[in-house]
Design a protein around this motif. Structure first.
Motif, short mmCIF file in Angstrom:
data_model
loop_
_atom_site.label_atom_id
_atom_site.label_comp_id
_atom_site.label_asym_id
_atom_site.label_seq_id
_atom_site.Cartn_x
_atom_site.Cartn_y
_atom_site.Cartn_z
N ALA A 187 0.86 -1.18 0.00
CA ALA A 187 0.00 0.00 0.00
C ALA A 187 0.90 1.23 0.00
N SER A 188 0.36 2.32 -0.52
CA SER A 188 1.15 3.55 -0.63
C SER A 188 0.40 4.71 0.00
N ALA A 189 1.16 5.52 0.72
CA ALA A 189 0.64 6.77 1.28
C ALA A 189 1.35 7.91 0.54
N GLY A 190 0.91 8.17 -0.69
CA GLY A 190 1.46 9.27 -1.47
C GLY A 190 2.86 9.05 -1.98
N HIS A 191 3.35 7.83 -1.95
CA HIS A 191 4.74 7.53 -2.32
C HIS A 191 4.82 7.06 -3.76
N PRO A 192 5.96 7.30 -4.42
CA PRO A 192 6.11 6.80 -5.80
C PRO A 192 5.98 5.28 -5.86
N PRO A 193 5.53 4.76 -7.01
CA PRO A 193 5.35 3.31 -7.13
C PRO A 193 6.67 2.56 -7.13
N ALA A 194 6.63 1.33 -6.67
CA ALA A 194 7.81 0.45 -6.71
C ALA A 194 7.91 -0.15 -8.11
N PHE A 195 9.07 -0.73 -8.38
CA PHE A 195 9.36 -1.31 -9.69
C PHE A 195 9.78 -2.76 -9.48
N LEU A 196 9.25 -3.67 -10.31
CA LEU A 196 9.54 -5.08 -10.18
C LEU A 196 10.23 -5.59 -11.44
N THR A 197 11.30 -6.36 -11.28
CA THR A 197 11.97 -6.99 -12.41
C THR A 197 12.07 -8.49 -12.16
#
Length: 179
Positions: free
Chosen positions: A90-100
């Motif tokens: 879940a995010s509280a206004g944070h940039p999205p994570a990236f998955l590889t």
């Protein structure tokens, strides 16, 4: 001394909570804000709440302490279940994570509603997403300190360049060699 912080929590049932946050401001005041938020989150994490509920409760406690100051913390929270390979975030206004994933040579941004940063609105709700991870997946969680960095000609590093660097340098690299 600054406002970015990260931590991990050993949760009940063998799960692991991973968090990265970024407080407004710079220097000592941002560091104090991030410390306060982190300590609230760590205390509530022992209750084994789902990520959205943990952010909800953390936000309300944090808001009661700093709401009048108009200061806030963005935060990305991921709960990993190593037994099942499931990750809920879940995010509280944070940039999205990236998955590889080196097996598929694939990569993608982990989509979610960003939600309000912590400390802005009392009773803010947060959405969560669950994904099944492959044992070789790498999740990159970052703060805007990376994407907002500028080169000498004032060009932002940006999310696209972050994605390119991650794919070029991390895809297929074992976790113990990342550094």
């Amino acid at each position: 001394v600054g406002g970015d912080f990260y931590d991990y929590y050993e949760l009940p049932n063998g799960k692991i909570g991973i968090v990265l946050g970024d407080a407004t401001g710079k220097g000592l005041s941002a560091a104090l804000l991030s410390t306060q938020c982190s300590s609230i989150l760590r205390t509530l994490a022992s209750q084994n709440l789902a990520p959205a509920e943990l952010l909800y409760q953390t936000n309300n406690e944090f808001f009661s302490r700093v709401g009048a100051t108009h200061r806030f913390v963005t935060l990305f929270l991921l709960v990993l279940d190593p037994e099942t390979g499931m990750a809920t975030y879940a995010s509280a206004g944070h940039p999205p994570a990236f998955l590889t994933n080196p097996s598929t040579q694939g990569s993608r941004w982990l989509e979610s509603e960003a939600g309000y940063p912590l400390g802005i609105v009392k009773d803010a709700t947060f959405s969560e997403v669950t994904v099944r991870l492959d044992p070789r997946d790498t999740i990159v969680i970052y703060s805007d300190g990376i994407t907002d960095a500028q080169d000498p000609s004032h060009q932002l590093f940006g999310e696209k360049r972050l994605e390119t660097v991650v794919i070029r340098h991390l895809l297929g690299v074992p976790p113990d060699e990342v550094g």
